[in-house]
Write a protein that holds these residues in place. Structure first.
Motif: not given
Length: 159
Positions: A24-28, A30-42, A60-63, A68-72
């Motif tokens: 999804n364009a908005q999700v993607k 946001t993910y690209e924007s925050v990816r380096q700030s997410l955990p990289a190790v377990h 929040i972006q996923y939600c 926002d998708d009325t069918n979903a």
């Protein structure tokens, strides 16, 4: 061994529990924007507050994409009245909380009890929306926030 999901695992888990494509364009974006700030190790010991901030943004972006998708949203939250004022004890509150408990928390022994989750999510709805302040677009915003709180919680992050 208790650990946390890494960035790709978090993205995949959020996609799975919301039904929203990670493409999804908005999700993607946001993910690209925050990816380096997410955990990289377990390692849970390596988890820092900036990780949780980025997890919250992605949740929040996923939600938002889901609601926002009325069918979903009709499929995910069946029976929800999207113009409801969400009064205490209403079926509309259950229509928000029940699917989140089922899909995000499930019925796993390591998860919090569903009654505790229900109380917390219901309390959040009460804090965000009372009969004087709710209805219409505010209800949509409240559902996004409650969804984001569930999807961005440790229930999805810790493995």
């Amino acid at each position: 061994d208790i650990g946390v999901r890494t960035f790709d695992e978090i993205n995949a888990a959020m996609a799975a529990v919301t039904g929203v494509s990670p493409n999804n364009a908005q999700v993607k974006a946001t993910y690209e924007s925050v990816r380096q700030s997410l955990p990289a190790v377990h390692s849970i010991e390596a988890f820092v507050s900036s990780h949780q901030t980025s997890i919250a943004q992605l949740a929040i972006q996923y939600c938002s994409a889901l609601v926002d998708d009325t069918n979903a949203r009709a499929s995910y939250f069946p029976g929800m009245n999207w113009t409801s004022t969400l009064p205490a004890g209403s079926a509309d509150r259950d229509a928000i909380v029940d699917p989140l408990i089922e899909r995000v928390f499930g019925d796993v022994a390591s998860q919090p009890e569903s009654s505790a989750v229900r109380n917390e999510l219901d309390s959040l709805i009460t804090s965000l929306c009372n009969t004087a302040a709710c209805g219409g677009s505010r209800t949509v915003d409240v559902v996004k926030a409650v969804c984001g709180a569930a999807v961005g919680s440790a229930a999805l992050l810790v493995k």
